[in-house]
Design an enzyme around this catalytic site. Sequence first.
Site, mmCIF file in Angstrom:
data_model
loop_
_atom_site.group_PDB
_atom_site.id
_atom_site.type_symbol
_atom_site.label_atom_id
_atom_site.label_comp_id
_atom_site.label_asym_id
_atom_site.label_seq_id
_atom_site.Cartn_x
_atom_site.Cartn_y
_atom_site.Cartn_z
ATOM 1 N N ARG A 9 0.861 -6.439 11.374
ATOM 2 C CA ARG A 9 0.515 -5.441 12.385
ATOM 3 C C ARG A 9 0.152 -6.074 13.735
ATOM 4 O O ARG A 9 0.282 -5.438 14.773
ATOM 5 C CB ARG A 9 -0.648 -4.571 11.889
ATOM 6 C CG ARG A 9 -0.997 -3.448 12.854
ATOM 7 C CD ARG A 9 -2.222 -2.668 12.450
ATOM 8 N NE ARG A 9 -1.937 -1.711 11.394
ATOM 9 C CZ ARG A 9 -2.783 -0.740 11.040
ATOM 10 N NH1 ARG A 9 -3.958 -0.631 11.647
ATOM 11 N NH2 ARG A 9 -2.469 0.094 10.080
ATOM 12 N N SER A 64 -10.478 -6.799 9.900
ATOM 13 C CA SER A 64 -11.835 -6.411 9.509
ATOM 14 C C SER A 64 -12.437 -7.516 8.671
ATOM 15 O O SER A 64 -11.717 -8.338 8.083
ATOM 16 C CB SER A 64 -11.834 -5.089 8.732
ATOM 17 O OG SER A 64 -11.197 -5.254 7.482
ATOM 18 N N ARG A 87 1.837 1.393 10.222
ATOM 19 C CA ARG A 87 1.410 1.830 8.883
ATOM 20 C C ARG A 87 2.623 1.787 7.959
ATOM 21 O O ARG A 87 3.449 2.696 7.954
ATOM 22 C CB ARG A 87 0.825 3.244 8.963
ATOM 23 C CG ARG A 87 -0.001 3.641 7.738
ATOM 24 C CD ARG A 87 -0.433 5.091 7.842
ATOM 25 N NE ARG A 87 -1.313 5.323 8.977
ATOM 26 C CZ ARG A 87 -2.638 5.251 8.943
ATOM 27 N NH1 ARG A 87 -3.241 4.934 7.823
ATOM 28 N NH2 ARG A 87 -3.357 5.500 10.026
ATOM 29 N N ARG A 136 0.845 -1.192 0.000
ATOM 30 C CA ARG A 136 0.000 0.000 0.000
ATOM 31 C C ARG A 136 0.884 1.246 0.000
ATOM 32 O O ARG A 136 1.853 1.327 0.758
ATOM 33 C CB ARG A 136 -0.938 0.005 1.215
ATOM 34 C CG ARG A 136 -1.935 -1.150 1.156
ATOM 35 C CD ARG A 136 -2.903 -1.165 2.303
ATOM 36 N NE ARG A 136 -3.737 -2.361 2.247
ATOM 37 C CZ ARG A 136 -4.620 -2.715 3.162
ATOM 38 N NH1 ARG A 136 -4.794 -1.955 4.235
ATOM 39 N NH2 ARG A 136 -5.325 -3.818 3.028
ATOM 40 N N GLU A 150 -6.927 -0.794 14.701
ATOM 41 C CA GLU A 150 -7.464 -1.883 13.887
ATOM 42 C C GLU A 150 -6.430 -2.974 13.628
ATOM 43 O O GLU A 150 -5.309 -2.706 13.200
ATOM 44 C CB GLU A 150 -7.953 -1.342 12.540
ATOM 45 C CG GLU A 150 -8.506 -2.423 11.623
ATOM 46 C CD GLU A 150 -8.697 -1.947 10.200
ATOM 47 O OE1 GLU A 150 -8.688 -2.801 9.303
ATOM 48 O OE2 GLU A 150 -8.827 -0.716 9.984
#
Length: 423
Positions: free
Chosen positions: A388, A351, A276, A261, A348
Amino acid sequence: MIDLKDLQNQPDAYRASQVSRGADPALVDSLLAADEARRTALSSFETLRAEQKAFGKKVAQAKGEEKQALLAQVKELAANVKAADAAADEAKGELDRLGRLLPNLVEEGVPSGGEDDFVTVKTVGTPRDFAAEGFEPRDHLEIGELLGAIDMQRGAKVSGSRFYFLKGVGVRLEMALVQMGMDLALRNGFTPVITPTLVRPETMQGTGFDVAHDDEIYRLERDDLYLVGTSEVALAGYHADEILDLSDGPIKYAGYSSCYRREAGAAGKDTRGIIRVHQFNKLEMFVYCAQEEAQEMHRKMLGWEEEMLQALGLSYRVIDTAAGDLGMSAARKFDCEAWVPTQEAFRELTSTSNCTTFQARRLNIRERLEGKGTRSVATLNGTLATTRWLVAILENHQNADGSVTVPEALRPYLGGLEVLPVL
């Protein structure tokens, strides 16, 4: 894409969905108008084409000067047919363009608003009280450096900011986490898959990502390929243009891959550590099922994610993501956020999304119904482990000397190791 018949039957629901997302409801009306224009143009073409065929028979029967006169009219009629065909194609192109702009219809009960408008479904566990234990918790990067597990400095030297090396027990910990997640997936009927990390634009677009305007996606222009940000993309494209047999129940895959990303909008956010980053690894659940089974499957996938978090001894909350933060494909999404002690916040980790038939329509994935033809399937995705997760494990299970107690559920995957020692 959206089911146009459903859009015609309940346009107000789609307008409300757009408002809930913070998007323009007028797109619904534009799409309906484009569909009407397409049907009108197609009808005109078919009428002229039928007239052309009938006229052709008349010409074939004519003779002499009459035939010559008719042939002149044939040319004019052929030109009109060609123009009508082009107009129908243009109308269809506009309908397709607008159709790709309309996000999925949000599920009833999804909270309206943006990123901060989520609803907390539940909170599980109590954050650890480090003050009561008499020491100040270190953040995950400091712990990772003490353990010889994370090297951000050399990651930046080799690849730039937001890159890192995992090494030593960092590698072992991540691999143990992924294997634990894979075992959970296997127990629940998932087929393991290692997916490609480069995909074609039609696969990325079909999954619901805007390849033309999404700044988060890495593109290899020379090859016209895209690096995936999740194995969901490759797994969604796996059965593109196929008719599936769901008579034995849902088809479930557990896809493992590296993910990429650009984090284009993350300037100044989470610049320390591996929260991140541009590259990470992820174990992703992906499910194809009948439309009627999608909501129940969504509930099950959330349960499997929670099972992982609880087994790792993490305090977390489940949030019902607001409509404006769902992305293009999801009709509903639940996030699981673990407590990060040094940030005194939930972050987070995972999900799970119910994409209903949205991706399947774009990718032409259907199931055969006995005696009733075919219809689009539903697709769902959800995360069982990512890099993460190391952040939460290291911070929540640290000891005063910087070592980390291995969660009991992970020990079998680390050869029985109980503590990650400081070097």
